[in-house]
Enzyme design. Sequence first.
Site, PDB file in Angstrom:
ATOM      1  CD  GLU A 107      -2.488   8.230  -4.384  1.00 44.12           C
ATOM      2  OE1 GLU A 107      -2.690   9.245  -3.413  1.00 44.12           O
ATOM      3  OE2 GLU A 107      -2.756   7.131  -3.795  1.00 44.12           O
ATOM      4  CE  LYS A 117      -3.729   2.441   0.583  1.00 48.10           C
ATOM      5  NZ  LYS A 117      -3.477   3.929   0.945  1.00 48.10           N
ATOM      6  CG  HIS A 140      -1.457   2.210  -4.199  1.00 45.07           C
ATOM      7  ND1 HIS A 140      -1.820   3.417  -3.523  1.00 45.07           N
ATOM      8  CD2 HIS A 140      -2.312   2.166  -5.037  1.00 45.07           C
ATOM      9  CE1 HIS A 140      -3.115   3.893  -3.908  1.00 45.07           C
ATOM     10  NE2 HIS A 140      -3.255   2.930  -4.935  1.00 45.07           N
ATOM     11  CG  ASN A 141      -0.724   5.677  -0.555  1.00 45.36           C
ATOM     12  OD1 ASN A 141      -1.205   4.686  -1.149  1.00 45.36           O
ATOM     13  ND2 ASN A 141      -0.995   6.106   0.596  1.00 45.36           N
TER      14      ASN A 141
END
Length: 483
Positions: free
Chosen positions: A191, A184, A187-188
């Site tokens: 992003e 996660k 992922h960020n």
Amino acid sequence: MSQADIGLIGLAVMGENLILNMESKGFTVACFNRTVSKVDDFINGRAKGKNIIGCHSIEELAQNLKKPRKVIILVKAGPPVDAFIEQLLPVLEDGDIIIDGGNSHFPDTIRRTEYVESKGKLYIGTGVSGGEEGALKGPSMMPGGSPKAWESVKPIFQSVCAKTPEGEPCCDWVGENGAGHFVKMTHNGIEYGDMQMICETYQIMKQGLGLTNQEMHEVFTEWNKGELDSYLIEITRDILGYKDEEGNEVIDLILDTAGQKGTGKWTAIEALNLGQPLTLIGEAVFARCLSALKEERVAASKVLTGPKPKFTGDKKAFVDDLRQALYASKMVSYAQGYQLMRAAAQEYNWNLNYGGIALMWRGGCIIRSVFLGKIKEAFDKNPKLENLLLDPFFKDAVEKAQPAWRRVVTTAVEMGVPMPAMSAALAYYDGYRCGRLPANLLQAQRDYFGAHTYERVDKPRGEFFHTNWTGRGGTTAASTYTV
């Protein structure tokens, strides 16, 4: 009312929406909040008439759960999570499962998994992406922790998560202890990179090409129909076309200082810890830091000079160059993110399913895009793929986009328009494809001033040499080490 399938602590927006999502999929949910009046407000409001049990204490929550009990904690990351774990442990039995669904830092999840397992219980730390809408309609979920816990929560998680266009759930087991929260975090970080590159594209369109918001809205509308089709391109299209009640274009009224919650910073720090070149994500984090220096930048803009952006070429052709440059840079962003996950899997002994991770990101999350299907295909074909750029699809796509990518970065430099992330992506690509980098000179410098030694091209790897460069030094060399 029958006992609940799962419990949830923390009735903020994400918590409430996830409960309503689970209930809508046929699960009975028990809920608790530290401020118990929120429980009553929820039960009498959004949860009225639904299979949701309001509880006024942790003990009552535990009593209302089927065994093995499953409790999701959705509170602010940090000490509040530890506090609720301490309250839960005495009321749970061996084999019960505590789930942290917040944005916890992965080392905390490694520590908590070990601690909770030492008490006979099981632990899951799951990344949840998609914001409040995702929580209600289907988020991307990235669970890791105690492997034995997965079978118990799998039916619930895979029912409530987002689905790919083919109907596959955007949730699967990631790996041991902190693996879910690490994925996660990555992922960020990706992003952050995606958002920064879109912002750089916007800036050169606006300042360099002089496009109006409406013209840019039309460009992003078109881009969202092709290979750049993604959530972030879609929302950029909407933002650029948005006007308030007075007819003002809201984008022009927003102050240019970016906030950040820290997950991008964590990604960059972990890349440094693991010695991985996440240059693009690092630049995206630093770009936010630079944006925060608003007053300094305004003062500097009156003192420091540079070229005045003036574009004389074919605007339509350059917009297409931008599309290709953004696509190629995005590939580098994912290649770097996957390199980080590979390094972490080795460091922390995780068995990560790289194709599965791409599938989890196909829907529900902020970086969801058509592009992720190609990443899954690449790792399905070759699970040991060292770098995404070496997969035939990505290699060909980057090679095709390369001339446009170079034109964009060159034009930005000549016009004085900053493109830190996109130019870092190109520099990484050029560095990665370079068979011999100037690190031989760097090692000579280190050996000259600190006797740090070096390896030689004409000798086996692992043999180290020292040169007495000045004729004044001795023969003693420093021991070799890599931080």
